[in-house]
Write a protein that holds these residues in place. Sequence first.
Motif, PDB file in Angstrom:
ATOM      1  N   PRO A   1       2.251 -10.744   2.375  1.00  0.00           N
ATOM      2  CA  PRO A   1       1.563 -10.112   1.518  1.00  0.00           C
ATOM      3  C   PRO A   1       0.355  -9.555   2.031  1.00  0.00           C
ATOM      4  CG  PRO A   1       1.634 -12.643   1.227  1.00  0.00           C
ATOM      5  CD  PRO A   1       2.692 -11.970   2.456  1.00  0.00           C
ATOM      6  N   ALA A   2      -0.196 -10.179   3.067  1.00  0.00           N
ATOM      7  CA  ALA A   2      -1.855  -9.914   3.521  1.00  0.00           C
ATOM      8  C   ALA A   2      -1.655  -8.390   4.259  1.00  0.00           C
ATOM      9  CB  ALA A   2      -2.169 -10.711   4.578  1.00  0.00           C
ATOM     10  N   ARG A   3      -0.406  -8.366   4.923  1.00  0.00           N
ATOM     11  CA  ARG A   3      -0.158  -6.878   5.655  1.00  0.00           C
ATOM     12  C   ARG A   3      -0.011  -5.882   4.574  1.00  0.00           C
ATOM     13  NH1 ARG A   3       0.781  -6.393  10.723  1.00  0.00           N
ATOM     14  NH2 ARG A   3       2.706  -4.474  10.290  1.00  0.00           N
ATOM     15  N   SER A   4       0.658  -6.169   3.542  1.00  0.00           N
ATOM     16  CA  SER A   4       0.963  -5.205   2.463  1.00  0.00           C
ATOM     17  C   SER A   4      -0.237  -4.347   1.805  1.00  0.00           C
ATOM     18  CB  SER A   4       1.799  -5.712   1.353  1.00  0.00           C
ATOM     19  OG  SER A   4       0.942  -6.363   0.585  1.00  0.00           O
ATOM     20  N   GLY A   5      -1.647  -5.082   1.905  1.00  0.00           N
ATOM     21  CA  GLY A   5      -2.798  -4.493   1.089  1.00  0.00           C
ATOM     22  C   GLY A   5      -3.588  -5.574   1.068  1.00  0.00           C
ATOM     23  N   VAL A   6      -4.936  -5.189   0.748  1.00  0.00           N
ATOM     24  CA  VAL A   6      -6.172  -6.086   0.457  1.00  0.00           C
ATOM     25  C   VAL A   6      -5.753  -6.893  -0.634  1.00  0.00           C
ATOM     26  CG1 VAL A   6      -7.363  -4.420  -1.025  1.00  0.00           C
ATOM     27  CG2 VAL A   6      -8.596  -6.378   0.551  1.00  0.00           C
ATOM     28  N   ALA A   7      -5.116  -6.212  -1.775  1.00  0.00           N
ATOM     29  CA  ALA A   7      -4.885  -7.263  -2.959  1.00  0.00           C
ATOM     30  C   ALA A   7      -4.027  -8.114  -2.904  1.00  0.00           C
ATOM     31  CB  ALA A   7      -4.325  -6.263  -4.093  1.00  0.00           C
ATOM     32  N   GLY A   8      -2.744  -7.814  -1.971  1.00  0.00           N
ATOM     33  CA  GLY A   8      -2.020  -8.903  -1.661  1.00  0.00           C
ATOM     34  C   GLY A   8      -2.714 -10.054  -0.727  1.00  0.00           C
TER      35      GLY A   8
ATOM     36  N   GLU B   1       5.066   6.285   5.607  1.00  0.00           N
ATOM     37  CA  GLU B   1       5.913   5.448   6.396  1.00  0.00           C
ATOM     38  C   GLU B   1       5.329   5.357   8.002  1.00  0.00           C
ATOM     39  OE1 GLU B   1       7.925   3.399   4.890  1.00  0.00           O
ATOM     40  OE2 GLU B   1       7.556   4.448   3.026  1.00  0.00           O
ATOM     41  N   GLN B   2       4.754   6.010   8.509  1.00  0.00           N
ATOM     42  CA  GLN B   2       4.401   6.117  10.024  1.00  0.00           C
ATOM     43  C   GLN B   2       3.624   4.952  10.343  1.00  0.00           C
ATOM     44  OE1 GLN B   2       1.503   6.145  11.961  1.00  0.00           O
ATOM     45  NE2 GLN B   2       2.818   6.056  13.745  1.00  0.00           N
ATOM     46  N   PRO B   3       2.306   4.165   9.582  1.00  0.00           N
ATOM     47  CA  PRO B   3       1.589   3.164   9.721  1.00  0.00           C
ATOM     48  C   PRO B   3       2.449   1.885   9.693  1.00  0.00           C
ATOM     49  CG  PRO B   3       0.396   4.515   8.117  1.00  0.00           C
ATOM     50  CD  PRO B   3       1.788   5.184   8.235  1.00  0.00           C
ATOM     51  N   ILE B   4       3.565   1.821   8.747  1.00  0.00           N
ATOM     52  CA  ILE B   4       4.448   0.823   8.551  1.00  0.00           C
ATOM     53  C   ILE B   4       5.552   0.674   9.793  1.00  0.00           C
ATOM     54  CG2 ILE B   4       5.879  -0.306   7.110  1.00  0.00           C
ATOM     55  CD1 ILE B   4       4.236   1.041   4.755  1.00  0.00           C
ATOM     56  N   ARG B   5       6.178   1.687   9.730  1.00  0.00           N
ATOM     57  CA  ARG B   5       7.305   1.938  10.703  1.00  0.00           C
ATOM     58  C   ARG B   5       7.142   2.395  12.233  1.00  0.00           C
ATOM     59  NH1 ARG B   5      12.187   2.738   6.942  1.00  0.00           N
ATOM     60  NH2 ARG B   5      13.258   3.038   8.911  1.00  0.00           N
ATOM     61  N   GLY B   6       5.963   2.905  12.283  1.00  0.00           N
ATOM     62  CA  GLY B   6       5.833   3.341  13.736  1.00  0.00           C
ATOM     63  C   GLY B   6       6.300   4.646  13.794  1.00  0.00           C
TER      64      GLY B   6
ATOM     65  N   SER C   1      -2.497   6.591   4.242  1.00  0.00           N
ATOM     66  CA  SER C   1      -1.646   6.344   5.873  1.00  0.00           C
ATOM     67  C   SER C   1      -3.002   5.951   6.727  1.00  0.00           C
ATOM     68  CB  SER C   1      -0.862   7.212   6.158  1.00  0.00           C
ATOM     69  OG  SER C   1       0.220   7.508   5.432  1.00  0.00           O
ATOM     70  N   VAL C   2      -3.882   6.585   6.690  1.00  0.00           N
ATOM     71  CA  VAL C   2      -4.944   6.292   7.530  1.00  0.00           C
ATOM     72  C   VAL C   2      -5.902   4.961   7.302  1.00  0.00           C
ATOM     73  CG1 VAL C   2      -7.450   7.163   8.145  1.00  0.00           C
ATOM     74  CG2 VAL C   2      -5.513   8.934   8.114  1.00  0.00           C
ATOM     75  N   LEU C   3      -6.058   4.802   6.022  1.00  0.00           N
ATOM     76  CA  LEU C   3      -6.491   3.419   5.350  1.00  0.00           C
ATOM     77  C   LEU C   3      -5.678   2.570   5.940  1.00  0.00           C
ATOM     78  CD1 LEU C   3      -8.195   1.558   3.707  1.00  0.00           C
ATOM     79  CD2 LEU C   3      -6.815   2.401   1.837  1.00  0.00           C
ATOM     80  N   ASN C   4      -4.054   2.598   5.799  1.00  0.00           N
ATOM     81  CA  ASN C   4      -3.236   1.499   5.845  1.00  0.00           C
ATOM     82  C   ASN C   4      -3.214   1.108   7.542  1.00  0.00           C
ATOM     83  OD1 ASN C   4      -1.340  -0.252   5.006  1.00  0.00           O
ATOM     84  ND2 ASN C   4       0.300   1.127   4.954  1.00  0.00           N
ATOM     85  N   GLY C   5      -3.212   2.209   8.287  1.00  0.00           N
ATOM     86  CA  GLY C   5      -3.159   2.036   9.583  1.00  0.00           C
ATOM     87  C   GLY C   5      -4.311   1.324  10.148  1.00  0.00           C
ATOM     88  N   GLY C   6      -5.562   1.789   9.636  1.00  0.00           N
ATOM     89  CA  GLY C   6      -6.785   0.970  10.138  1.00  0.00           C
ATOM     90  C   GLY C   6      -6.871  -0.426   9.519  1.00  0.00           C
TER      91      GLY C   6
ATOM     92  N   THR D   1       0.768  -1.143   0.013  1.00  0.00           N
ATOM     93  CA  THR D   1      -0.051  -0.115   0.085  1.00  0.00           C
ATOM     94  C   THR D   1       0.996   1.108  -0.064  1.00  0.00           C
ATOM     95  OG1 THR D   1      -1.826  -1.146   1.235  1.00  0.00           O
ATOM     96  CG2 THR D   1      -1.623   1.253   1.100  1.00  0.00           C
ATOM     97  N   SER D   2       1.977   1.278   0.728  1.00  0.00           N
ATOM     98  CA  SER D   2       2.620   2.487   0.976  1.00  0.00           C
ATOM     99  C   SER D   2       3.453   2.749  -0.524  1.00  0.00           C
ATOM    100  CB  SER D   2       3.864   2.412   2.035  1.00  0.00           C
ATOM    101  OG  SER D   2       4.740   1.276   1.661  1.00  0.00           O
TER     102      SER D   2
END
Length: 528
Positions: A451-458, A232-237, A427-432, A58-59
């Motif tokens: 792959p599941a964490r990367s996004g809904v398509a994954g 990057e915040q939702p991924i890296r904190g 980022s809001v979408l990715n975090g939620g 997603t990022s």
Amino acid sequence: MSITRTSPGRRAASTARGPGGRWWALAALTISILVVALDSNVLVTALPTLSLKLDASTSQLQWITVGYTLASAGLLLPAGKLGDRFGRRATLLIGLLLFGASSITASQVTTAGELIATRVLMGAGGAMIMPMALAVLPVLFPEPAERGRAVAVTAIGTMLGLPLGPLLAGWLLNHFAWGSIFLINGPVVVLGLIGVVLWVPESKDPSASRVDWSGALLSAAGVTALVYGMIEQPIRGWDAPVQGGLIGGGALLACFLVRQLRADSPLINLSLFASRGFTWGSAAFAVTSFALSGAQFVLTPYLQVVQGSDAQGTGLRLLPLIAAMLVGAALGEKVLAPRLGPRVLIPLGMLVSAAGLGVLTRALAGGGYGLAALALIVFGFGLGLVLPLSVDTVLASLPAEQSGVGNAMSRTLQGIGVVFGSAVLGSVLNGGYRAQLTGTLRTLPDTATSPARSGVAGAHDAARHLSATDGRQLIHAADHAYVHGMTQAASLTAGLLAVCALLVVALLPGRRRDHRDPLAPSVTPTGG
């Protein structure tokens, strides 16, 4: 941009190839604008496909979208000044060549990182094409009546990109490799190049000032650093790179503002913001651009992955948004704006769009398209009321001689709004999405987690490699997690639109628009 009134000598030069040649030149300029408008809207439908074909998270999808807009917004003002100083036709040709070459390269890349890099180059080319194509119009058409017709033709070129982009992308993705969505730019660019070489005259502004490259670098670096931190915040904190991006980006932009106050030839004229009409018209333009960009980024995977539509079907399902925008723009211009004025109609349109996003928050993972279609119609109708009127309000607040620089600022702010729309709401979408999916991921094999964490398509792709039970569980959880993140993004955007609407009501001057030279509201600027 400084629009100099055309002298008889320049007028003769602009028609040296015959009166009919001016209209062929206009066709070439319109094609140049259309290729940029098409590309901007083609990518919206292609994001889920790119996620699968390039294994893009997603990022990374955000950077594929944002990279283009960052380069375009960051280079718009300096590119305009270069054209004014060294030649608009020459700058337009360079922009077309860069855009075409980078499009062909983009069609052949094999990784998300390579595509991000080529999208940045395409954005740089687009930054030269759009302002230069419209800056030539006063040279080609010095008479106000003809100039108005010419501006209308170029506006049609921009508007055609809205419905054609998603439809063309869907058809290409269903019948050809994903790279075809970029490869198709090549022939159109060639037509534009031939037309510009044959019919468009060269023009310059002899009084153009030098380009403030230090200011351009500070602004581009500051915005890029801020966007990096947001994506990057939702991924890296809240690690050091994220904090450095957010804090450093803010500091660089502060330095940019100080630079603009002290520079002999600043990129932007900060004194323009002393006008409330300019300030709040620009704010409305930027916020609605933020909302539109973010909504397109968030909605496309919902329609294509969660609801199971193919790429072409997704393009068709986005048409209600485009149609509603066009209806809103026409109704606002012809009927509502003369009666209500911008102080009432702009916030009203923002509240209508906020209501459309409110409808979207009621969407379900297993629901049909009807609710999403209603949300798109309401949202788009409100945007159609706001976008053209906010631009007109900006320009009507300025003296005629400042209409170019005012349009420059409004376009730049729009570009920044587009950048932050994809970055913030993505980022809001990715975090939620990640927060909602965490529990399910603990029960799945390690091979499916990344792959599941990367996004809904994954997640959907990973489910194909699991047992039937685990696959269904993952798809169900990922779809609901995506809708959860989409609801958070829609709620945030609706709140932002509502707050901005209240500020516009309180602070935008109450006078009606004035009606100027038909060129003034429509010229894309070439710098201060």
